[in-house]
Design a protein around this motif. Structure first.
Motif, PDB file in Angstrom:
ATOM      1  N   ALA A  11       6.723  -1.960 -11.512  1.00 48.58           N
ATOM      2  CA  ALA A  11       6.759  -0.475 -10.840  1.00 48.58           C
ATOM      3  C   ALA A  11       8.028   0.325 -10.557  1.00 48.58           C
ATOM      4  O   ALA A  11       8.094  -0.129  -8.770  1.00 48.58           O
ATOM      5  CB  ALA A  11       5.341  -0.226 -10.708  1.00 48.58           C
ATOM      6  N   TYR A  12       7.689   1.637 -11.219  1.00 52.15           N
ATOM      7  CA  TYR A  12       9.299   2.071 -10.604  1.00 52.15           C
ATOM      8  C   TYR A  12       7.877   3.247  -8.983  1.00 52.15           C
ATOM      9  O   TYR A  12       7.426   3.679  -9.429  1.00 52.15           O
ATOM     10  CB  TYR A  12       9.674   3.196 -11.721  1.00 52.15           C
ATOM     11  N   PRO A  13       7.893   2.961  -8.065  1.00 54.62           N
ATOM     12  CA  PRO A  13       7.083   3.105  -6.882  1.00 54.62           C
ATOM     13  C   PRO A  13       6.993   5.116  -6.685  1.00 54.62           C
ATOM     14  O   PRO A  13       6.470   5.594  -6.485  1.00 54.62           O
ATOM     15  CB  PRO A  13       8.254   2.768  -5.962  1.00 54.62           C
ATOM     16  N   PHE A  14       8.337   5.475  -7.185  1.00 55.24           N
ATOM     17  CA  PHE A  14       8.125   6.320  -6.515  1.00 55.24           C
ATOM     18  C   PHE A  14       7.261   7.629  -7.894  1.00 55.24           C
ATOM     19  O   PHE A  14       7.182   8.988  -7.570  1.00 55.24           O
ATOM     20  CB  PHE A  14       9.873   7.404  -7.291  1.00 55.24           C
ATOM     21  N   VAL A  15       6.650   7.284  -8.724  1.00 56.11           N
ATOM     22  CA  VAL A  15       5.286   7.546  -9.576  1.00 56.11           C
ATOM     23  C   VAL A  15       4.669   7.473  -9.205  1.00 56.11           C
ATOM     24  O   VAL A  15       3.542   8.361  -9.175  1.00 56.11           O
ATOM     25  CB  VAL A  15       5.486   7.054 -10.781  1.00 56.11           C
ATOM     26  N   PHE A  16       3.967   6.653  -8.440  1.00 53.75           N
ATOM     27  CA  PHE A  16       2.985   6.060  -6.816  1.00 53.75           C
ATOM     28  C   PHE A  16       3.154   7.006  -6.388  1.00 53.75           C
ATOM     29  O   PHE A  16       1.572   7.006  -5.308  1.00 53.75           O
ATOM     30  CB  PHE A  16       2.734   4.919  -7.320  1.00 53.75           C
ATOM     31  N   LYS A  17       3.622   6.721  -5.542  1.00 47.28           N
ATOM     32  CA  LYS A  17       4.245   7.569  -3.515  1.00 47.28           C
ATOM     33  C   LYS A  17       5.859   8.391  -4.047  1.00 47.28           C
ATOM     34  O   LYS A  17       6.876   8.243  -3.768  1.00 47.28           O
ATOM     35  CB  LYS A  17       4.840   6.647  -2.917  1.00 47.28           C
ATOM     36  N   LYS A  18       5.200   9.492  -4.437  1.00 50.30           N
ATOM     37  CA  LYS A  18       5.983  10.783  -4.046  1.00 50.30           C
ATOM     38  C   LYS A  18       7.250  10.813  -2.846  1.00 50.30           C
ATOM     39  O   LYS A  18       8.142  10.939  -3.351  1.00 50.30           O
ATOM     40  CB  LYS A  18       5.816  11.948  -4.635  1.00 50.30           C
ATOM     41  N   ASN A  19       6.963  11.004  -2.047  1.00 52.42           N
ATOM     42  CA  ASN A  19       7.524  10.631  -0.261  1.00 52.42           C
ATOM     43  C   ASN A  19       8.196   9.430   0.039  1.00 52.42           C
ATOM     44  O   ASN A  19       8.782   8.917   0.732  1.00 52.42           O
ATOM     45  CB  ASN A  19       6.731  10.954   0.728  1.00 52.42           C
ATOM     46  N   TYR A  20       8.014   7.991  -1.459  1.00 54.59           N
ATOM     47  CA  TYR A  20       8.545   6.931  -0.911  1.00 54.59           C
ATOM     48  C   TYR A  20      10.347   7.404  -1.101  1.00 54.59           C
ATOM     49  O   TYR A  20      11.122   7.603  -1.869  1.00 54.59           O
ATOM     50  CB  TYR A  20       8.566   6.040  -2.215  1.00 54.59           C
ATOM     51  N   SER A  21      10.804   6.768   0.327  1.00 56.20           N
ATOM     52  CA  SER A  21      12.078   6.656   0.013  1.00 56.20           C
ATOM     53  C   SER A  21      12.407   5.812   1.461  1.00 56.20           C
ATOM     54  O   SER A  21      11.889   5.618   2.505  1.00 56.20           O
ATOM     55  CB  SER A  21      13.320   8.072   0.843  1.00 56.20           C
ATOM     56  N   PHE A  22      13.675   5.167   1.481  1.00 49.91           N
ATOM     57  CA  PHE A  22      13.982   4.306   2.487  1.00 49.91           C
ATOM     58  C   PHE A  22      15.822   4.917   2.269  1.00 49.91           C
ATOM     59  O   PHE A  22      16.211   4.862   1.246  1.00 49.91           O
ATOM     60  CB  PHE A  22      13.742   3.403   2.196  1.00 49.91           C
ATOM     61  N   LYS A  23      16.068   3.925   3.691  1.00 47.34           N
ATOM     62  CA  LYS A  23      17.908   3.946   3.357  1.00 47.34           C
ATOM     63  C   LYS A  23      18.109   1.886   3.358  1.00 47.34           C
ATOM     64  O   LYS A  23      17.945   1.294   3.564  1.00 47.34           O
ATOM     65  CB  LYS A  23      18.520   4.369   5.173  1.00 47.34           C
TER      66      LYS A  23
ATOM     67  N   SER B 194       8.307  -1.606   9.261  1.00 50.00           N
ATOM     68  CA  SER B 194       6.958  -2.389   8.496  1.00 50.00           C
ATOM     69  C   SER B 194       5.518  -1.501   9.168  1.00 50.00           C
ATOM     70  O   SER B 194       5.182  -1.953   8.205  1.00 50.00           O
ATOM     71  CB  SER B 194       6.644  -3.388   9.147  1.00 50.00           C
ATOM     72  N   LYS B 195       6.158  -0.161   9.292  1.00 53.08           N
ATOM     73  CA  LYS B 195       5.370   0.671   9.889  1.00 53.08           C
ATOM     74  C   LYS B 195       5.417   2.118   8.453  1.00 53.08           C
ATOM     75  O   LYS B 195       4.245   2.706   8.626  1.00 53.08           O
ATOM     76  CB  LYS B 195       4.652   1.276  11.132  1.00 53.08           C
ATOM     77  N   ALA B 196       6.287   1.931   7.997  1.00 56.52           N
ATOM     78  CA  ALA B 196       5.972   3.279   7.232  1.00 56.52           C
ATOM     79  C   ALA B 196       5.450   3.077   5.550  1.00 56.52           C
ATOM     80  O   ALA B 196       5.028   4.248   5.393  1.00 56.52           O
ATOM     81  CB  ALA B 196       8.094   2.980   7.074  1.00 56.52           C
ATOM     82  N   TYR B 197       6.261   1.559   5.325  1.00 57.81           N
ATOM     83  CA  TYR B 197       4.431   2.016   3.800  1.00 57.81           C
ATOM     84  C   TYR B 197       4.216   0.722   4.233  1.00 57.81           C
ATOM     85  O   TYR B 197       5.022  -0.567   4.851  1.00 57.81           O
ATOM     86  CB  TYR B 197       5.915   1.595   3.170  1.00 57.81           C
ATOM     87  N   PRO B 198       2.881   0.535   3.664  1.00 61.36           N
ATOM     88  CA  PRO B 198       2.406  -1.445   3.203  1.00 61.36           C
ATOM     89  C   PRO B 198       3.475  -2.024   2.023  1.00 61.36           C
ATOM     90  O   PRO B 198       3.587  -1.903   1.018  1.00 61.36           O
ATOM     91  CB  PRO B 198       0.503  -0.587   2.773  1.00 61.36           C
ATOM     92  N   LEU B 199       1.762  -3.424   2.392  1.00 61.89           N
ATOM     93  CA  LEU B 199       2.773  -4.364   1.278  1.00 61.89           C
ATOM     94  C   LEU B 199       1.866  -4.057   0.531  1.00 61.89           C
ATOM     95  O   LEU B 199       2.478  -4.343  -0.498  1.00 61.89           O
ATOM     96  CB  LEU B 199       2.197  -5.269   1.920  1.00 61.89           C
ATOM     97  N   ARG B 200       0.839  -3.813   0.758  1.00 56.52           N
ATOM     98  CA  ARG B 200      -0.610  -3.197  -0.394  1.00 56.52           C
ATOM     99  C   ARG B 200      -0.723  -2.294  -0.874  1.00 56.52           C
ATOM    100  O   ARG B 200      -1.833  -1.402  -0.852  1.00 56.52           O
ATOM    101  CB  ARG B 200      -1.540  -4.201  -0.706  1.00 56.52           C
ATOM    102  N   PHE B 201       0.469  -0.618  -1.877  1.00 53.00           N
ATOM    103  CA  PHE B 201       0.078   0.532  -1.547  1.00 53.00           C
ATOM    104  C   PHE B 201      -1.215   0.735  -3.503  1.00 53.00           C
ATOM    105  O   PHE B 201      -0.671  -0.131  -4.129  1.00 53.00           O
ATOM    106  CB  PHE B 201       0.892   0.732  -1.922  1.00 53.00           C
ATOM    107  N   PRO B 202      -2.058   1.160  -2.900  1.00 56.17           N
ATOM    108  CA  PRO B 202      -3.174   0.761  -4.172  1.00 56.17           C
ATOM    109  C   PRO B 202      -2.788   1.890  -4.963  1.00 56.17           C
ATOM    110  O   PRO B 202      -1.721   2.831  -5.363  1.00 56.17           O
ATOM    111  CB  PRO B 202      -4.617   1.500  -3.337  1.00 56.17           C
ATOM    112  N   MET B 203      -2.807   1.347  -6.402  1.00 54.49           N
ATOM    113  CA  MET B 203      -1.495   2.036  -7.603  1.00 54.49           C
ATOM    114  C   MET B 203      -2.523   3.289  -8.243  1.00 54.49           C
ATOM    115  O   MET B 203      -2.136   4.279  -8.694  1.00 54.49           O
ATOM    116  CB  MET B 203      -1.517   1.398  -8.529  1.00 54.49           C
TER     117      MET B 203
END
Length: 147
Positions: free
Chosen positions: A61-73, A130-139
């Motif tokens: 999945a394109y994650p930005f559609v499901f988590k608008k603030n998703y970002s990483f370096k 690893s605390k920034a984002y979960p391994l299983r983010f609910p879609m």
């Protein structure tokens, strides 16, 4: 060439569509060649399919559609391995774990797949925080542009 896939049957792909994952994916380090196949032009989903093994395919999945603030370096080492010169050449996907009902499906935001579409290479990156984002983010929790 014709390619059998895990989810969408037989498809025709060209050599130019093949992506090389020099380090494979997590747990599949020996599998290096994949293609990214859209499921539907109107959906932020695709299939990342192994070129060599029909049983190795992932809905992504394109994650930005499901988590608008998703970002990483992306680290300098990863940028070098992916031959990244311009951010515009990069697209990010997350592996989806499908459940019986799609609303219960999750995606892995902790280890995104980063693809340099210009250089036709990709890498799965494990985020250091690893605390920034979960391994299983609910879609089902559409926070992004698909609302």
């Amino acid at each position: 060439m014709k390619l059998n896939t895990k989810f969408i049957g037989e498809v025709e792909v060209t050599e130019q569509e093949i992506l090389t994952f020099e380090h494979g994916l997590l747990g599949l380090e020996d599998e290096k060649k994949f293609v990214l196949l859209p499921i539907d032009a109107n959906l932020p989903l695709a299939v990342l399919q192994s070129v060599n093994k029909v049983e190795i395919g992932f809905v992504v999945a394109y994650p930005f559609v499901f988590k608008k603030n998703y970002s990483f370096k992306i680290s300098d080492e990863d940028k070098e391995q992916l031959h990244i010169e311009n951010e515009e050449d990069v697209i990010t996907y997350s592996i989806v774990t499908l459940k019986e009902t799609f609303q219960d499906s999750t995606m892995n935001l902790l280890a995104p797949i980063v693809i340099n579409v210009k250089q036709k290479c990709g890498k799965q990156i494990v985020l250091q925080d690893s605390k920034a984002y979960p391994l299983r983010f609910p879609m089902h929790s559409l926070e992004g542009s698909a609302k």
